[in-house]
Design a protein around this motif. Structure first.
Motif, short mmCIF file in Angstrom:
data_model
loop_
_atom_site.label_atom_id
_atom_site.label_comp_id
_atom_site.label_asym_id
_atom_site.label_seq_id
_atom_site.Cartn_x
_atom_site.Cartn_y
_atom_site.Cartn_z
N ALA A 233 0.84 -1.20 0.00
CA ALA A 233 0.00 0.00 0.00
C ALA A 233 0.87 1.25 0.00
CB ALA A 233 -0.92 -0.01 1.22
N ALA A 234 1.97 1.23 0.77
CA ALA A 234 2.87 2.39 0.79
C ALA A 234 3.54 2.58 -0.56
CB ALA A 234 3.92 2.19 1.89
N ALA A 235 3.90 1.48 -1.23
CA ALA A 235 4.54 1.58 -2.55
C ALA A 235 3.58 2.18 -3.57
CB ALA A 235 5.00 0.19 -3.01
N ARG A 236 2.30 1.79 -3.50
CA ARG A 236 1.32 2.35 -4.43
C ARG A 236 1.14 3.85 -4.21
NH1 ARG A 236 -1.35 -2.57 -3.26
NH2 ARG A 236 -2.68 -1.53 -1.72
N LEU A 237 1.09 4.25 -2.94
CA LEU A 237 0.94 5.68 -2.63
C LEU A 237 2.16 6.46 -3.12
CD1 LEU A 237 -0.61 7.97 -1.31
CD2 LEU A 237 0.40 7.32 0.90
#
Length: 337
Positions: A233-237
């Motif tokens: 999720a952090a990578a997508r953000l």
């Protein structure tokens, strides 16, 4: 050869402790029940405690409750939301402080129970006091607990409840401090991480409101950033960060800040050159990062102060409920902002 079965040793009594310590049974009771109304010398207290330890004697909780007219159990429902190291340390300090005041702390796992339904489950254990973290308890639940014998109900959270003592924590101060810091450092396009995990709204909502309040009337913009506590999720953000045009982020707390900062760096963004990052809680791990994580240091009430509030309420259950507004917030500026 006849085997003689082992027979259990007799259970030691307060009379045994009194004989070994060379004092009266009354003195043993005063010392082990931590009675403040009777003055006992320190050498005598030490002798009684040493004798009790040698014999393996522990006071009988039920008998002590009968003498006192109430139990010494303080019930702490387990938080229904994930808690971090800061809150865990606060709970540990509180338990130690209550123990020194001769209370027995019991944590109750109330998963699936909410509000007044949870209060009825807590009441079945007949605690002398209940410390309720978070929100959800209503006036009816407080009444149920008091009718069951609870002499004190203390809520620890953002709201006050009729009939209960309260430690009121305004988490908007955390977001306000973070936003003012970023603005004063020249940042104008500020993101605010809002955890996607359920149950954290009671903290994240006020922190977001605090950011908006701090920046109201300025030339800064605020962008809400939902984020699950997962690397993916952090990578997508982080992958869409440049399109958002953000130059700073308040990441809810240090754990989310560390998660997001790593993802931003993996995306080739400089911290703080491209994006300033600030968390909250002032965890040791944040100081070990490079760049070191800026954070909002949160001052929680001491465990001793809350334990003394519980003790006052137990001693005087008819007293008007106290409300204490707590939770100080101050920025610790480090390399990431």
């Amino acid at each position: 050869m006849v085997q003689i079965p082992n027979t259990p040793r007799s259970v030691p009594t307060s009379a045994d402790v009194a004989r070994l310590a060379g004092v009266s049974r009354a003195t043993v009771s005063y010392v082990l029940n931590n009675t403040s109304a009777v003055r006992i010398s320190e050498p005598t207290r030490r002798r009684v405690h040493e004798a009790a330890k040698e014999l393996g004697y522990v006071p009988h909780a039920a008998a002590r409750s009968l003498r006192a007219g109430h139990s010494r159990m303080v019930l702490m429902p387990a938080p229904a939301v994930p808690v971090g190291p800061l809150y865990s340390q606060f709970i540990s300090d509180l338990q130690s402080a209550l123990g020194r005041l001769d209370y027995t702390v019991v944590q109750y796992g109330s998963v699936g129970l909410h509000g007044d339904e949870a209060a009825r489950a807590w009441a079945e254990l007949r605690p002398v006091a209940v410390l309720v973290p978070g929100s959800g308890l209503g006036p009816q639940g407080v009444t149920v607990l008091k009718r069951s014998g609870a002499r004190a109900v203390v809520t620890v959270g953002p709201e006050c409840v009729e009939g209960a003592h309260a430690l009121q924590m305004d988490h908007s101060a955390v977001g306000f401090s973070a936003a003012r810091h970023l603005y004063e450092r020249g940042r104008r396009r500020i993101g605010v991480v809002v955890p996607a995990e359920g149950g954290l709204e009671v903290f994240s909502g006020p922190r977001l409101d605090g950011v908006r309040r701090a920046l109201a009337g300025t030339d800064a913009t605020v962008t809400e950033l939902p984020l699950a506590y997962e690397e993916e999720a952090a990578a997508r953000l982080a992958a869409g960060w440049r399109e958002r045009g953000l130059d700073a982020v308040f990441a809810y707390n240090d754990e989310y800040a560390m998660l997001l900062m790593r993802a931003l760096q993996d995306e080739g963004l400089g911290v703080p050159a491209d994006t300033a990052v600030i968390g909250a809680d002032d965890l040791m791990l944040g100081r070990l990062l490079r760049p070191r994580l800026s954070t909002v240091h949160i001052e929680l009430p001491s465990g001793r102060d809350l334990a003394e509030l519980v003790d006052r309420a137990v001693r005087d259950p008819a007293a008007v409920p106290e409300t204490h507004k707590v939770l100080g917030a101050s920025v610790v500026h480090r390399d990431s902002s």
